[in-house]
Design a protein around this motif. Structure first.
Motif, PDB file in Angstrom:
ATOM      1  N   PRO A 163       0.702  -1.109   0.059  1.00  0.00           N
ATOM      2  CA  PRO A 163      -0.030   0.054  -0.114  1.00  0.00           C
ATOM      3  C   PRO A 163       0.961   1.204   0.106  1.00  0.00           C
ATOM      4  CG  PRO A 163      -0.265  -1.123   1.932  1.00  0.00           C
ATOM      5  CD  PRO A 163       0.581  -2.023   1.169  1.00  0.00           C
ATOM      6  N   HIS A 164       2.093   1.242   0.611  1.00  0.00           N
ATOM      7  CA  HIS A 164       2.844   2.300   0.684  1.00  0.00           C
ATOM      8  C   HIS A 164       4.259   2.070   0.406  1.00  0.00           C
ATOM      9  CE1 HIS A 164      -0.525   3.745   3.004  1.00  0.00           C
ATOM     10  NE2 HIS A 164      -0.330   2.965   3.880  1.00  0.00           N
ATOM     11  N   ARG A 165       4.965   2.859  -0.168  1.00  0.00           N
ATOM     12  CA  ARG A 165       6.381   2.721  -0.616  1.00  0.00           C
ATOM     13  C   ARG A 165       7.195   2.690   0.854  1.00  0.00           C
ATOM     14  NH1 ARG A 165       8.995   3.240  -5.401  1.00  0.00           N
ATOM     15  NH2 ARG A 165       7.508   3.869  -7.342  1.00  0.00           N
ATOM     16  N   ALA A 166       7.790   1.430   0.935  1.00  0.00           N
ATOM     17  CA  ALA A 166       8.466   1.313   2.322  1.00  0.00           C
ATOM     18  C   ALA A 166       9.587   0.144   1.951  1.00  0.00           C
ATOM     19  CB  ALA A 166       7.902   1.127   3.314  1.00  0.00           C
ATOM     20  N   ALA A 167      10.560   0.151   2.598  1.00  0.00           N
ATOM     21  CA  ALA A 167      11.679  -1.118   2.592  1.00  0.00           C
ATOM     22  C   ALA A 167      10.971  -2.230   2.847  1.00  0.00           C
ATOM     23  CB  ALA A 167      12.882  -0.625   3.283  1.00  0.00           C
ATOM     24  N   LEU A 168      11.183  -3.239   2.302  1.00  0.00           N
ATOM     25  CA  LEU A 168      10.749  -4.817   2.856  1.00  0.00           C
ATOM     26  C   LEU A 168      11.907  -5.640   3.315  1.00  0.00           C
ATOM     27  CD1 LEU A 168       8.285  -5.296  -0.145  1.00  0.00           C
ATOM     28  CD2 LEU A 168       7.524  -4.909   2.392  1.00  0.00           C
ATOM     29  N   PRO A 169      11.670  -6.464   4.264  1.00  0.00           N
ATOM     30  CA  PRO A 169      12.596  -7.337   4.770  1.00  0.00           C
ATOM     31  C   PRO A 169      12.885  -8.509   3.881  1.00  0.00           C
ATOM     32  CG  PRO A 169      10.726  -7.672   5.900  1.00  0.00           C
ATOM     33  CD  PRO A 169      10.373  -6.525   5.098  1.00  0.00           C
ATOM     34  N   TRP A 170      13.977  -8.493   3.014  1.00  0.00           N
ATOM     35  CA  TRP A 170      14.260  -9.683   2.358  1.00  0.00           C
ATOM     36  C   TRP A 170      14.994 -10.915   3.134  1.00  0.00           C
ATOM     37  CZ3 TRP A 170      11.285  -9.008  -1.492  1.00  0.00           C
ATOM     38  CH2 TRP A 170      11.035  -7.518  -2.075  1.00  0.00           C
ATOM     39  N   PRO A 173       8.805 -14.783   0.301  1.00  0.00           N
ATOM     40  CA  PRO A 173       8.601 -15.838  -0.467  1.00  0.00           C
ATOM     41  C   PRO A 173       8.840 -15.868  -1.915  1.00  0.00           C
ATOM     42  CG  PRO A 173       6.788 -15.447   1.225  1.00  0.00           C
ATOM     43  CD  PRO A 173       7.776 -14.364   1.182  1.00  0.00           C
ATOM     44  N   TRP A 174       8.158 -14.694  -2.818  1.00  0.00           N
ATOM     45  CA  TRP A 174       8.604 -14.774  -3.981  1.00  0.00           C
ATOM     46  C   TRP A 174       9.881 -13.894  -4.467  1.00  0.00           C
ATOM     47  CZ3 TRP A 174       5.866 -11.646  -0.612  1.00  0.00           C
ATOM     48  CH2 TRP A 174       6.190 -10.279  -0.871  1.00  0.00           C
ATOM     49  N   SER A 175      10.694 -13.522  -3.761  1.00  0.00           N
ATOM     50  CA  SER A 175      12.197 -12.667  -3.929  1.00  0.00           C
ATOM     51  C   SER A 175      13.112 -13.137  -2.880  1.00  0.00           C
ATOM     52  CB  SER A 175      11.847 -11.353  -4.145  1.00  0.00           C
ATOM     53  OG  SER A 175      13.222 -11.001  -4.768  1.00  0.00           O
ATOM     54  N   LEU A 176      14.401 -13.514  -3.242  1.00  0.00           N
ATOM     55  CA  LEU A 176      15.403 -13.649  -2.145  1.00  0.00           C
ATOM     56  C   LEU A 176      16.176 -12.343  -1.669  1.00  0.00           C
ATOM     57  CD1 LEU A 176      16.867 -16.985  -3.224  1.00  0.00           C
ATOM     58  CD2 LEU A 176      15.396 -16.712  -1.401  1.00  0.00           C
ATOM     59  N   ASP A 177      16.174 -11.421  -2.834  1.00  0.00           N
ATOM     60  CA  ASP A 177      16.939 -10.225  -2.614  1.00  0.00           C
ATOM     61  C   ASP A 177      16.023  -8.712  -2.871  1.00  0.00           C
ATOM     62  OD1 ASP A 177      17.123 -10.385  -5.130  1.00  0.00           O
ATOM     63  OD2 ASP A 177      19.405 -10.556  -5.164  1.00  0.00           O
ATOM     64  N   GLY A 178      14.925  -8.937  -3.500  1.00  0.00           N
ATOM     65  CA  GLY A 178      14.163  -7.844  -3.947  1.00  0.00           C
ATOM     66  C   GLY A 178      14.560  -7.609  -5.269  1.00  0.00           C
ATOM     67  N   ASP A 233      14.498 -22.600  -0.363  1.00  0.00           N
ATOM     68  CA  ASP A 233      15.902 -22.100   0.166  1.00  0.00           C
ATOM     69  C   ASP A 233      15.342 -21.096   0.937  1.00  0.00           C
ATOM     70  OD1 ASP A 233      17.232 -23.746  -1.663  1.00  0.00           O
ATOM     71  OD2 ASP A 233      17.328 -21.898  -3.097  1.00  0.00           O
ATOM     72  N   ASP A 234      16.176 -21.009   2.225  1.00  0.00           N
ATOM     73  CA  ASP A 234      15.745 -20.164   3.391  1.00  0.00           C
ATOM     74  C   ASP A 234      14.297 -20.014   3.726  1.00  0.00           C
ATOM     75  OD1 ASP A 234      16.906 -18.472   4.951  1.00  0.00           O
ATOM     76  OD2 ASP A 234      17.623 -17.052   3.555  1.00  0.00           O
ATOM     77  N   GLY A 235      13.488 -21.153   3.433  1.00  0.00           N
ATOM     78  CA  GLY A 235      12.030 -21.086   3.529  1.00  0.00           C
ATOM     79  C   GLY A 235      11.603 -20.594   4.928  1.00  0.00           C
ATOM     80  N   TYR A 236      11.972 -20.817   6.035  1.00  0.00           N
ATOM     81  CA  TYR A 236      11.369 -20.269   7.345  1.00  0.00           C
ATOM     82  C   TYR A 236      11.603 -18.800   7.253  1.00  0.00           C
ATOM     83  CZ  TYR A 236       9.903 -24.960   8.675  1.00  0.00           C
ATOM     84  OH  TYR A 236       9.235 -26.055   8.607  1.00  0.00           O
ATOM     85  N   THR A 237      12.993 -18.299   6.912  1.00  0.00           N
ATOM     86  CA  THR A 237      12.815 -16.757   7.089  1.00  0.00           C
ATOM     87  C   THR A 237      12.051 -15.967   6.037  1.00  0.00           C
ATOM     88  OG1 THR A 237      15.322 -17.389   7.240  1.00  0.00           O
ATOM     89  CG2 THR A 237      14.867 -15.107   6.874  1.00  0.00           C
ATOM     90  N   ARG A 238      11.933 -16.631   4.967  1.00  0.00           N
ATOM     91  CA  ARG A 238      11.072 -15.865   4.066  1.00  0.00           C
ATOM     92  C   ARG A 238       9.469 -16.054   4.508  1.00  0.00           C
ATOM     93  NH1 ARG A 238      13.005 -19.595  -1.250  1.00  0.00           N
ATOM     94  NH2 ARG A 238      11.435 -18.194  -2.716  1.00  0.00           N
TER      95      ARG A 238
END
Ligand code: SAM
Length: 263
Positions: A163-170, A173-178, A233-238
């Motif tokens: 909804p708003h532009r903001a940094a997301l934590p990578w 689930p759909w991207s490892l690094d953005g 890969d890295d499933g739980y963190t995602r």
């Protein structure tokens, strides 16, 4: 690279042999493993009525992943479902799970881009769940979907929006690094779908329902048995990053129902 997991069929074999009590062919047995979106099988149940399927209709699932939604729709409705996905290893896993479920005569999968699919006749309905976040040119992508549907066919969405532009934590689930993430606001996504020739029937913010689902599903800890993060890969963190962003409002989930114009 996101969706770069290999040897998925061996991982599935191992997970199932570690849980011999589990009948992989039973309805719902693999819901924690093969539904690659928030809301699991409950989300698919929310979408099925909007597909408005008649006897004999064939459904297209774009970005079908491990095939959980496609198999669930075939089981519930008796309709045939065709999945298409750009990740060949996921298509192999989807076919393997569909064989195990005894549904290979009702559910088929194609590896590749929607633009390469030439259905004859066109599909009667379509859905896509948690896929467009990976698509940069969304209007063209939805137009390709529209071109493969019969006039008046329904398109149903279960989608992640920002909804708003903001940094997301990578990772998410759909991207490892953005770098392969193209998540947009709900208004922007709606404009892309309409710009591709679809008419809106419903466009609803489902974030409150999703929040309730997360609370109910994880109230007594992680579910037992094979689970989606074990395939990734890295499933739980995602999954944790995604749940956190949904909880703090950085991301939302929207459900949509559209029709392809008859013109
Ligand atoms: C988060 S998963 C969702 C899978 C499935 N829809 C589900 O809900 O279980 C995203 C899927 O979209 C696929 N994908 C990404 N971009 C795609 C594209 N342009 N065309 C088709 N599939 C795509 C990926 O390979 C992956 O299987």
């Amino acid at each position: 690279m996101t969706y770069g997991e290999t040897a998925l069929n061996q991982t599935i074999d191992r997970l199932l042999s570690d849980h011999r009590d589990l009948d992989a062919s039973a309805d719902g047995a693999l819901d924690n493993l093969d539904q690659f979106h928030i809301g699991g099988a409950d989300a698919v149940e929310r979408l099925i009525p909007a597909l408005a399927l008649a006897h004999g209709d064939v459904v297209l699932d774009i970005g079908s992943g491990f095939g959980g939604p496609a198999r669930q729709i075939a089981r519930r409705t008796g309709n045939h479902v065709v999945g298409v996905d750009i990740t060949p290893a996921y298509v192999d896993a989807a076919r393997d799970l569909t064989d195990r479920a005894g549904l290979s005569d009702m559910v088929r999968f194609h590896a590749g881009d929607i633009a390469g699919l030439q259905p004859d006749p066109p599909f009667d309905a379509a859905l896509t769940m948690h896929v467009q976040m990976n698509v940069r040119d969304k209007t063209t992508w939805f137009r390709h979907i529209a071109e493969r549907l019969a006039p008046g066919a329904r398109l149903v969405l279960w989608e992640v929006c920002q909804p708003h532009r903001a940094a997301l934590p990578w990772p998410m689930p759909w991207s490892l690094d953005g770098t392969d993430s193209f998540v947009v606001s709900p208004d922007t996504l709606l404009a892309h779908v309409e710009g591709a020739g679809f008419t809106v029937i419903e466009w609803t913010n489902e974030s409150a329902w999703v929040q309730d689902w997360i609370t109910r599903t994880f109230a007594s800890g992680l579910p037992a048995g094979p689970a989606l993060p074990m395939l990734l890969d890295d499933g739980y963190t995602r999954v944790i990053n995604y749940a956190t962003a949904l909880t703090n409002g950085s991301l939302e989930v929207w459900r949509g129902c559209f029709t392809k114009g008859t013109g």
